[in-house]
Design an enzyme around this catalytic site. Sequence first.
Site, PDB file in Angstrom:
ATOM      1  N   LYS A 102       0.857  -1.193   0.000  1.00 45.87           N
ATOM      2  CA  LYS A 102       0.000   0.000   0.000  1.00 45.87           C
ATOM      3  C   LYS A 102       0.891   1.240   0.000  1.00 45.87           C
ATOM      4  O   LYS A 102       1.929   1.260   0.674  1.00 45.87           O
ATOM      5  CB  LYS A 102      -0.883  -0.030   1.256  1.00 45.87           C
ATOM      6  CG  LYS A 102      -1.938   1.074   1.325  1.00 45.87           C
ATOM      7  CD  LYS A 102      -2.832   0.895   2.561  1.00 45.87           C
ATOM      8  CE  LYS A 102      -3.932   1.948   2.626  1.00 45.87           C
ATOM      9  NZ  LYS A 102      -4.805   1.772   3.811  1.00 45.87           N
ATOM     10  N   SER A 135      -9.856   1.958   2.928  1.00 48.35           N
ATOM     11  CA  SER A 135      -8.936   2.696   2.089  1.00 48.35           C
ATOM     12  C   SER A 135      -7.947   1.828   1.326  1.00 48.35           C
ATOM     13  O   SER A 135      -7.367   2.291   0.347  1.00 48.35           O
ATOM     14  CB  SER A 135      -8.167   3.707   2.932  1.00 48.35           C
ATOM     15  OG  SER A 135      -7.287   3.050   3.831  1.00 48.35           O
ATOM     16  N   SER A 159     -10.158  -0.456   7.029  1.00 51.90           N
ATOM     17  CA  SER A 159      -9.523  -0.239   5.722  1.00 51.90           C
ATOM     18  C   SER A 159      -8.841  -1.453   5.118  1.00 51.90           C
ATOM     19  O   SER A 159      -8.468  -1.417   3.948  1.00 51.90           O
ATOM     20  CB  SER A 159      -8.506   0.902   5.804  1.00 51.90           C
ATOM     21  OG  SER A 159      -9.162   2.147   5.761  1.00 51.90           O
TER      22      SER A 159
END
Lengths: 484, 95
Positions: free
Chosen positions: A76, A151, A175
């Site tokens: 990420k 997210s 997330s």
Amino acid sequence: MHTKTLTELKAGLQAKDFSARELTEHFLARIEHHDGTLNSFVTVTADQALAQADAADQAIAAGDHRLLTGLPIAHKDIFCTEGVRTSCGSRMLDNFIAPYTATVVEKMADQGAIMLGKTNMDEFAMGSSNETSFYGPVRNPWDTERVPGGSSGGAAASLAARLTPGATGTDTGGSIRQPAALNGVTGLKPTYGRVSRWGMIAFASSLDQAGPLGLSAADCALMLTAMAGHDSKDSTCVDEPVGDYLGGINQDIAGLRIGVPEEFFPENLDGAIADNARDALRELEKQGAKLIKLSLPSVTLSVPAYYVIAPAEASSNLARFDGVRFGYRCDDPVDLEDLYKRSRSEGFGAEVKRRILVGTYALSAGYYDAYYKRAQQVRRLIRDDFARAFKDVDVIIGPTSPETAFKLGAKADDPVNMYMADVFTIAVNLAGLPALSMPSGLINGLPAGVQVIGNYFQEGRILNVAHRYQMATDWHQTIPGGFA
Amino acid sequence: MAIDTRVVARAAHLARLQVDDNESAELCGRLNDILAMVDQLQQADVDGVAPLAHPLEVHQPLREDRVREPDVRDKVLPNAPASEDGCFLVPRVID
């Protein structure tokens, strides 16, 4: 090769069925072919990945097999990676080249992992749809008109589309778990402090936790083994021994006590979501688990408590972006205050600014007791609810998300509606508990997920439950059309 | 507790954010939506409940007391929007 799990790919590398270079080239080619549609990567690090693959092939030839040797992973874009842009999905960090590497990335690289690139995400991890990214929304591979959740939307979408066999994410209010559910993959948020936050760009420091997303519980166990452990560079990273997550994964679950909280099956819950979660519970019952109804009364206040605590911590953490030392700076500032204000207003997107303002307001003189202190008191009530429940049960299970993937733009103008996407995941962060989302079926062709919550440091137990479920079902092996 | 554009302007100044007049009313509406949701907290009975700042009440491990001063200036400065002679540059603050 791309339909195989990390566990299978690891065996293939060891048996020399293919080389790490072939494997890496295969996934880079898939990213090249498919990611124009999905937008799941912000940066692809092809040259570095191939260099790491060659090093892995040499290690394998020399008999040096580590946990992740030769396995491609996508990180990420919230994790700092030295020499590689680390944007956190924000214009603020569009030009930021991290001067050091996050502990999570370093630990996985030390175990031989290959970094394919950096995945797209909601700006500063603030969002549940990936639509707040400066780099544009990620599309859900199951239906490209729909969101992947957030997210960690890029991580979950790239995994579901088999553009990477493993991914890292972070989870502050859901997330990792919510996008895992919306994309039909497995995602684990470990106990707060299980994994180092060093080099992970901070959103809400008392809630943020990194974890793996994989195609199976066993893959998450493999990645967590590499990620977890004490780090002296993060003072909240706990000094507890890392469990043998793979060793216990296949244990019998006969007699397992599963708590089923009424608050996770509210009257207004979509019937298809409730039925899906009940089907998963029945499957576990078939294997000998016992279902125990329970109540977590304060959990119904987790979304409001979270939307005080998380923005308050964010308003403080994001004060560092000042247009002076790194990140975006506005043109022609007339003085220092103008530089601060315009750099921050132009560098941050709308949702990030809203949360900074909510946090600043909640912490400002005269409002502290009504908001921040009260939210922290409710946080204790929530934690105590779970503590009581775990005296009688081993795990707690319910739906991960109240809905399957929604259409792009459907909630973009309605922040409060968007916040409700995390109604079942947020309490876990407030309490600091570990929880996993696993694929549990399709509803109108879209994935649904079930959440397995464990007591502190019981990652091994929840991975075991998920693995047993995955031995009896094949939802985790279902691939979205067009990506097989 | 509903807020008006004046309160928003004050919070924006504290957070060093610039809110233009044309966006102020809409922003104020959105923030009030969020605060109305947050106001559910007022229903909770929190009498005598101690605030919880951190989920795990565990000790913080001590670190070896050792001097560590890595020289990272040359790695850090290339990210600065403006620098000169090893220093960050900002607009003049003293006339």
